[in-house]
Design an enzyme around this catalytic site. Structure first.
Site, PDB file in Angstrom:
ATOM      1  N   LYS A  60      15.432  25.020  31.505  1.00  0.00           N
ATOM      2  CA  LYS A  60      15.211  23.603  31.802  1.00  0.00           C
ATOM      3  C   LYS A  60      16.576  22.946  31.932  1.00  0.00           C
ATOM      4  CE  LYS A  60      12.543  19.604  30.152  1.00  0.00           C
ATOM      5  NZ  LYS A  60      11.640  19.119  29.069  1.00  0.00           N
ATOM      6  N   ASP A 106       2.174  14.836  24.194  1.00  0.00           N
ATOM      7  CA  ASP A 106       1.952  14.853  25.652  1.00  0.00           C
ATOM      8  C   ASP A 106       1.159  16.107  26.025  1.00  0.00           C
ATOM      9  OD1 ASP A 106       2.113  13.858  28.212  1.00  0.00           O
ATOM     10  OD2 ASP A 106       4.054  14.760  28.640  1.00  0.00           O
ATOM     11  N   ALA A 138       9.128  24.048  38.339  1.00  0.00           N
ATOM     12  CA  ALA A 138       8.680  22.654  38.246  1.00  0.00           C
ATOM     13  C   ALA A 138       9.885  21.747  38.412  1.00  0.00           C
ATOM     14  CB  ALA A 138       7.999  22.398  36.903  1.00  0.00           C
ATOM     15  N   SER A 139       9.656  20.593  39.019  1.00  0.00           N
ATOM     16  CA  SER A 139      10.727  19.628  39.231  1.00  0.00           C
ATOM     17  C   SER A 139      10.221  18.251  38.855  1.00  0.00           C
ATOM     18  CB  SER A 139      11.183  19.635  40.688  1.00  0.00           C
ATOM     19  OG  SER A 139      12.183  18.668  40.907  1.00  0.00           O
ATOM     20  N   ILE A 191      13.943  13.900  35.731  1.00  0.00           N
ATOM     21  CA  ILE A 191      15.155  14.065  34.935  1.00  0.00           C
ATOM     22  C   ILE A 191      15.588  15.515  34.816  1.00  0.00           C
ATOM     23  CG2 ILE A 191      14.693  11.986  33.596  1.00  0.00           C
ATOM     24  CD1 ILE A 191      13.783  13.806  31.308  1.00  0.00           C
ATOM     25  N   ALA A 192      14.730  16.478  35.125  1.00  0.00           N
ATOM     26  CA  ALA A 192      15.066  17.882  34.908  1.00  0.00           C
ATOM     27  C   ALA A 192      14.268  18.775  35.845  1.00  0.00           C
ATOM     28  CB  ALA A 192      14.797  18.276  33.454  1.00  0.00           C
TER      29      ALA A 192
END
Length: 523
Positions: A213, A351, A191-192, A195-196
């Protein structure tokens, strides 16, 4: 009333780049006819507007020193990072501008003329997206907001900003010792984000599968500089338009700044994960749910190494049905674990979208990504407890009372009138059009079919609902605490999962779901 159109801006699709504005001109004419003379009396109603304008000028002059002092202090706290950021912005602008000039030169002599996209220059979707990518994390997040708001921005911009991603720079963050720690690190990220990035890997000593991460270099400095600039803009806007202060624009920017800076400190995220795991152990919930194990010896402020969990999002209907016989039971487990964390854990997961809430291969619920968490004060939760109860029973008098107790308003409020307005707003939630979209993919070799489902709510209706909430907030001087907004957002996520996995389930009334209650605890 006569209207004069002062400016017209270039438009792409449905959204003008510069909105036209109208200046009303009030004319009062009196004609007096005499034998040989025609007299016209023209009167303009200026006195009242002049008084208002003069008062605003005087207020602005009085507040000017405070504004300048705030700008100077913010600039000083930003330090040399601000100047560096300006230089980076100029470099990005020149780079994308050079690319645009090169493209223009290729079609300059075309009989068809310049395409619309080239005519718009750097404001066109593709060049604006490239500029945002070169500007870095803050602007990529803004680009992601554009991509996720199809009812606000034209479709051309929404589609283009779907490609707003960062480059992989994993090795620069981990340094030269990665080969001695990891047997392998997949160079292609799982995953992109802005910020990371997250990469799959395997530990050399234990052969355990992990995920890494990695924070992108310079992100923290960029965020500090950019958010300081946004804060200054917000202060200037409130100064120029005092009406904006009612919307607490500066307070909102400050909350965003605090939240985003916490997200880039992976030590804090590691602490959040550990806190949630301790909660699960203390409550005997480790067989029902889990969160990744954190490998602290391979983690820093900018690198977070965690156990790799295998599972599927709760919206993957076909896979969920293969893993468990009754998806409703899994959803109830997720709800009980999350509700329990509101009081029994130092912080709650704030979240829980489908990418962060999984059904694992062993049947447990997996909570992922603790970058965004919330913390509830006893006063806020006591009011929130009453609010949830009133929402379940549709007792709007109690709802109004709970919101007032929460400190949502600092003025004297007519509770009965407030309750009627809340009833109008929350009753509209029932009328939101929702549909389940199902996507299938077939494998010709195995004849297997994969099914993924999601709940789609008409975003236009949702936007209208929030606009109503804003209207009520302004009329009653409402100032909802940040925790309230985070809780409501998570409840909306769970509401969507309920519509998909258990359409007949009422998560606020079902006896199988335990909502942490201060009332029951005090009994």
């Amino acid at each position: 009333m006569a209207r004069r159109w002062m400016f017209r801006g270039a438009a792409y699709g449905r959204l003008p780049m510069i909105q036209p504005f109208q200046v009303p001109v009030f004319l009062c004419t009196t004609s007096v006819l005499k034998r040989n003379n025609l007299k016209y009396a023209v009167c303009a109603r200026y006195s009242q507007s002049q008084d208002i304008f003069t008062a605003r000028i005087q207020d602005s002059i009085q507040n000017l020193p405070k504004l300048l002092e705030d700008i100077v202090q913010t600039s000083i706290s930003t330090g040399p990072r601000g100047a560096m950021r300006v230089a980076q912005g100029i470099q990005a602008f020149v780079g994308v501008g050079s690319e645009w000039l090169s493209d223009v030169s290729k079609v300059a002599n075309s009989p068809r003329g310049l395409p619309t996209e080239l005519q718009l220059g750097l404001l066109s979707p593709s060049y604006l997206r490239k500029l945002f990518e070169r500007m870095g994390a803050t602007y990529i997040k803004l680009g992601q907001f554009i991509a996720s708001a199809p009812t606000v921005f034209p479709p051309e911009y929404v589609q283009e900003f779907q490609y707003c991603f960062d480059r992989a720079i994993l090795r620069e963050e981990l340094g030269e010792q990665i080969d001695s720690v990891f047997e392998y690190v997949d160079p292609k990220p799982l995953a992109s984000a802005s910020i990371a990035q997250v990469h799959a890997a395997r530990l050399r000593d234990t052969q355990e599968d992990v995920v890494i991460k990695v924070l992108k270099p310079g992100i923290e400095d960029i965020l500090v500089a950019d958010l300081s600039f946004v804060y200054i803009v917000a202060r200037i806007l409130e100064f120029l338009s005092p009406d904006l202060s009612r919307a607490s624009l500066v307070s909102i920017v400050q909350d965003i700044r605090t939240s985003m800076l916490e997200e880039v400190d992976f030590k804090k995220e590691a602490s959040n994960v550990e806190s949630f795991r301790k909660y699960l152990e203390a409550m005997g919930l480790t067989r029902q749910a889990t969160a990744p194990v954190v490998y602290h010896q391979y983690s820093t402020k900018r690198v977070l190494t965690m156990e790799r969990l295998y599972g599927v999002p709760l919206t993957d209907l076909n896979s969920v049905n293969k893993l468990v016989p009754n998806p409703e039971t899994s959803l109830i487990t997720a709800l009980n674990v999350w509700f329990g964390s509101l009081l029994a854990c130092e912080s709650f997961h704030a979240d829980v979208h489908a990418g962060n809430l999984w059904l694992l291969q062993d049947g447990r619920i997996g909570f992922l990504d603790f970058g965004i968490v919330g913390r509830i004060s006893p006063k806020t939760w006591a009011a929130m407890d009453l609010f949830l109860g009133s929402l379940a029973t549709e007792d709007y008098e109690l709802m109004a009372s709970s919101l007032i107790d929460m400190g949502a308003t600092n003025t004297s409020v007519d509770s009965s009138t407030f309750a009627k307005d809340l009833e109008n707003i929350f009753s509209s939630i029932k009328n939101l059009d929702a549909e389940i979209t199902v996507a299938t993919a077939s494998n010709q070799r195995t004849n297997a079919t994969a099914v993924a489902a999601n709940v789609v709510v008409d975003e236009r209706q949702m936007n209208a609902l929030f606009l109503d909430l804003v209207g009520v907030s302004e009329s009653y001087g409402l100032r909802f605490p940040r925790e309230f907004a985070l809780l409501m957002k998570q409840l909306l996520y769970f509401d969507r999962y309920t519509r998909l996995l258990a359409p007949k389930l009422n998560m606020l009334r079902d006896n199988r779901i335990t909502i942490a209650s201060t009332r029951s605890r005090n009994m």
